[in-house]
Design an enzyme around this catalytic site. Structure first.
Site, PDB file in Angstrom:
ATOM      1  N   TYR A 125       0.715  -0.975   0.297  1.00 49.95           N
ATOM      2  CA  TYR A 125       0.159   0.236   0.145  1.00 49.95           C
ATOM      3  C   TYR A 125       1.206   1.281   0.129  1.00 49.95           C
ATOM      4  O   TYR A 125       1.299   1.317   0.502  1.00 49.95           O
ATOM      5  CB  TYR A 125      -0.834  -0.022   0.961  1.00 49.95           C
ATOM      6  CG  TYR A 125      -1.925  -1.178   1.066  1.00 49.95           C
ATOM      7  CD1 TYR A 125      -3.456  -0.452   0.693  1.00 49.95           C
ATOM      8  CD2 TYR A 125      -2.043  -2.368   1.285  1.00 49.95           C
ATOM      9  CE1 TYR A 125      -4.313  -0.911   0.807  1.00 49.95           C
ATOM     10  CE2 TYR A 125      -2.717  -2.666   1.839  1.00 49.95           C
ATOM     11  CZ  TYR A 125      -4.578  -2.497   0.837  1.00 49.95           C
ATOM     12  OH  TYR A 125      -5.538  -3.218   0.950  1.00 49.95           O
ATOM     13  N   TYR A 164      -1.113  -9.273   1.355  1.00 51.32           N
ATOM     14  CA  TYR A 164      -0.089  -9.318   1.954  1.00 51.32           C
ATOM     15  C   TYR A 164       0.437  -9.617   2.787  1.00 51.32           C
ATOM     16  O   TYR A 164      -1.113 -10.210   3.852  1.00 51.32           O
ATOM     17  CB  TYR A 164      -0.234  -7.747   1.800  1.00 51.32           C
ATOM     18  CG  TYR A 164      -0.917  -6.720   2.358  1.00 51.32           C
ATOM     19  CD1 TYR A 164      -0.806  -6.612   3.219  1.00 51.32           C
ATOM     20  CD2 TYR A 164      -2.604  -6.433   1.572  1.00 51.32           C
ATOM     21  CE1 TYR A 164      -2.453  -6.053   4.646  1.00 51.32           C
ATOM     22  CE2 TYR A 164      -3.457  -5.936   2.032  1.00 51.32           C
ATOM     23  CZ  TYR A 164      -3.494  -5.831   3.395  1.00 51.32           C
ATOM     24  OH  TYR A 164      -5.180  -5.423   4.692  1.00 51.32           O
ATOM     25  N   ARG A 174      -2.867 -11.601   4.099  1.00 50.03           N
ATOM     26  CA  ARG A 174      -4.653 -11.442   4.095  1.00 50.03           C
ATOM     27  C   ARG A 174      -5.172 -11.510   2.148  1.00 50.03           C
ATOM     28  O   ARG A 174      -3.798 -11.709   2.001  1.00 50.03           O
ATOM     29  CB  ARG A 174      -4.783  -9.520   3.803  1.00 50.03           C
ATOM     30  CG  ARG A 174      -4.572  -9.032   5.347  1.00 50.03           C
ATOM     31  CD  ARG A 174      -6.181  -9.113   6.051  1.00 50.03           C
ATOM     32  NE  ARG A 174      -7.000  -9.701   5.829  1.00 50.03           N
ATOM     33  CZ  ARG A 174      -8.162  -8.593   4.869  1.00 50.03           C
ATOM     34  NH1 ARG A 174      -7.926  -7.709   4.975  1.00 50.03           N
ATOM     35  NH2 ARG A 174      -9.581  -9.011   4.630  1.00 50.03           N
ATOM     36  N   HIS A 177      -7.431  -8.551  -1.890  1.00 52.18           N
ATOM     37  CA  HIS A 177      -8.800  -7.120  -2.149  1.00 52.18           C
ATOM     38  C   HIS A 177      -8.702  -6.790  -2.349  1.00 52.18           C
ATOM     39  O   HIS A 177      -7.442  -5.613  -2.209  1.00 52.18           O
ATOM     40  CB  HIS A 177      -9.641  -7.974  -0.578  1.00 52.18           C
ATOM     41  CG  HIS A 177      -8.380  -6.835   0.282  1.00 52.18           C
ATOM     42  ND1 HIS A 177      -7.911  -7.135   1.213  1.00 52.18           N
ATOM     43  CD2 HIS A 177      -8.658  -5.867   1.136  1.00 52.18           C
ATOM     44  CE1 HIS A 177      -6.619  -6.859   1.473  1.00 52.18           C
ATOM     45  NE2 HIS A 177      -7.493  -5.407   1.893  1.00 52.18           N
ATOM     46  N   HIS A 179     -10.517  -2.438  -1.034  1.00 51.32           N
ATOM     47  CA  HIS A 179     -11.875  -1.814   0.116  1.00 51.32           C
ATOM     48  C   HIS A 179     -12.705  -0.956  -0.995  1.00 51.32           C
ATOM     49  O   HIS A 179     -12.475  -0.479  -1.683  1.00 51.32           O
ATOM     50  CB  HIS A 179     -10.680  -1.111   0.781  1.00 51.32           C
ATOM     51  CG  HIS A 179      -9.758  -1.649   1.570  1.00 51.32           C
ATOM     52  ND1 HIS A 179     -10.203  -2.250   3.065  1.00 51.32           N
ATOM     53  CD2 HIS A 179      -8.518  -2.223   1.208  1.00 51.32           C
ATOM     54  CE1 HIS A 179      -9.113  -2.272   3.505  1.00 51.32           C
ATOM     55  NE2 HIS A 179      -8.218  -2.858   2.387  1.00 51.32           N
TER      56      HIS A 179
END
Lengths: 260, 182
Positions: A125, A164, A174, A177, A179
């Site tokens: 991110y 990640y 995780r 995905h 958000h």
């Protein structure tokens, strides 16, 4: 690795421990929990961050009955393409993600704001708190906005995010995905959630995804690969519809909704 | 009437700060506007520690009690009152909106929705104005006094509205559920 049962109390739990906790809570599932359990200890950060008292039933009043309004002065159409926000192109699988935002009765949520954010193809991110040792992509920030159209359709062009690691427990990962942040016609329909990709091997291991104990409800967070949305030598296509709850509007109050 | 199954919520996670906040998201009116007031407080967890990675949004009527349905919340032009704002908590768990007090006949309130890392599904609550009482609202009247008082903002020394949020614990904020929610 870290399978020793004698590890100190403050050491990160193993995946085996977390998976056993997930399994226990899954076995206790009874029909009707369509939303995540906010008290879900396998997700360690949830322990002190959920109310323990029952929610108070209330009839929505005043401002709760009316969602905020967003328009073309708020959102530039270019914000829906996450692959063109810099001079160069991001690395990764280019894809289209599209679907409809609906209320519980199947009515489209029209001209409403949808916001997304995601990791890059390497699972990183653009956030200072993300310490994952994976490369940043100078051509990808991973944020987008759009407005739904008159049929409630949203549409983003992006690249597929990578899975990640995170620090919930040892060797925690995780599933990939995106958000999603959503508004309905009523403020009480406000929703933030995550869209996942079909067949991810990390689903069973992930306490955030598994906090939804109803398997059918979990499936509703999965996008569907749709070959008709893919484009020759350009991009893959995924479809994901979103259904909001809690709307009060009836067709009588919004006769224009019968136009379509 | 077809009833579709709802899409479940998920936590906002730790990484929303570069995506959802934007310039003046918390400023429903300019601080120099007549009647401008700070609606502010701290978000706490069940151990009494501040929550530095929460996001709050508010929705409210204007001073006359009308709920605005005008665009312009993201690119604020400094004049339109959109009745909606967003604020992430700072490193000390604090949030602060600049707004005006909502008007209306009965017991005006600011609707609040809370998201946070560690919180798996959003929470709704209300910040009533300090003047609110059981006699002004059937909903407030339905609550025990010690629950009711936690929904009423406190007027602070400089005229602001203080409304702390406790996600858990002795002082837990009363959170709401609405009909039709799954």
């Amino acid at each position: 690795m870290s399978t020793s049962p004698a590890s100190p109390a403050n050491a990160p739990a193993s995946q085996r421990t977390i998976s056993a906790e997930i399994e226990q809570l899954r076995a206790a599932w009874t029909d009707g929990d369509a939303q995540p359990l906010i008290d879900y200890p396998p997700y360690r950060s949830s322990v002190l961050r959920h109310p323990t008292k029952a929610l108070h039933p209330a009839d929505p009043e005043g401002a709760e009955l009316v969602a905020p309004v967003f328009g073309h002065s708020d959102v530039d159409p270019l914000e829906a393409d996450l692959t063109i926000q810099d001079r160069g192109e991001p690395i990764g699988e280019r894809m289209l993600v599209t679907g409809r935002v609906l209320d519980g009765e199947g009515r489209p949520v029209r001209h409403q704001l949808v916001e997304i954010w995601q990791a890059n193809a390497a699972g990183r991110y653009v956030h200072q708190r993300d310490q994952h040792h994976a490369p940043l992509d100078p051509h990808f920030t991973g944020t987008g906005r759009c407005l739904t159209d008159a049929d409630g359709v949203y549409r983003f062009v992006t690249i597929k995010p990578g899975p990640y690691p995170w620090r919930n427990h040892h060797n925690a990962w995780r599933p990939a995905h995106i958000h999603f942040s959503l508004f309905g016609t009523d403020f009480t329909q406000r929703l933030i959630t995550q869209m996942y990709f079909p067949g991810d091997p990390l689903f069973d291991l992930d306490p955030i995804y598994q906090s939804i104990t109803d398997p059918a409800a979990r499936d509703r967070l999965l996008a569907t690969y749709d070959h008709d949305l893919s484009e020759h030598e350009w991009q893959l296509g995924y479809r994901w519809d979103i259904v909001l709850t809690g709307g009060h509007s009836t067709p009588m109050e919004h006769p224009e909704e019968h136009d379509a | 009437m077809p009833e579709l199954d709802p899409t479940p919520g998920q936590t906002i996670g730790p990484f929303f700060a570069y995506a959802l906040p934007y310039d003046r998201d918390y400023e429903l009116v300019r601080p120099t506007t007549t009647g401008a007031v700070r609606l502010h407080g701290t978000v706490y967890d069940g151990a009494g520690s501040p929550v530095p990675d929460a996001l709050l949004e508010i929705r409210q009527a204007d001073g006359a009690g009308a709920v605005p349905t005008v665009e312009g919340s993201i690119r604020r032009d400094g004049t339109a009152f959109t009745g909606w704002g967003r604020c992430q908590t700072d490193s000390a768990g604090r949030y602060s909106f600049t707004t005006i007090a909502p008007g209306g006949d009965s017991a005006p309130f600011v609707a609040v929705v809370v998201f946070a890392r560690g919180l798996l599904h959003r929470l709704f609550t209300r910040a009533y104005l300090p003047e609110a009482s059981a006699s002004s609202s059937p909903f407030l009247a339905s609550l025990e006094p010690r629950i009711r008082e936690r929904l009423i903002a406190v007027r602070d020394d400089d005229g602001g509205l203080l409304f702390d949020i406790h996600l858990q614990g002795e002082l837990e904020t009363p959170f709401l559920t609405f009909p039709g929610e799954a």
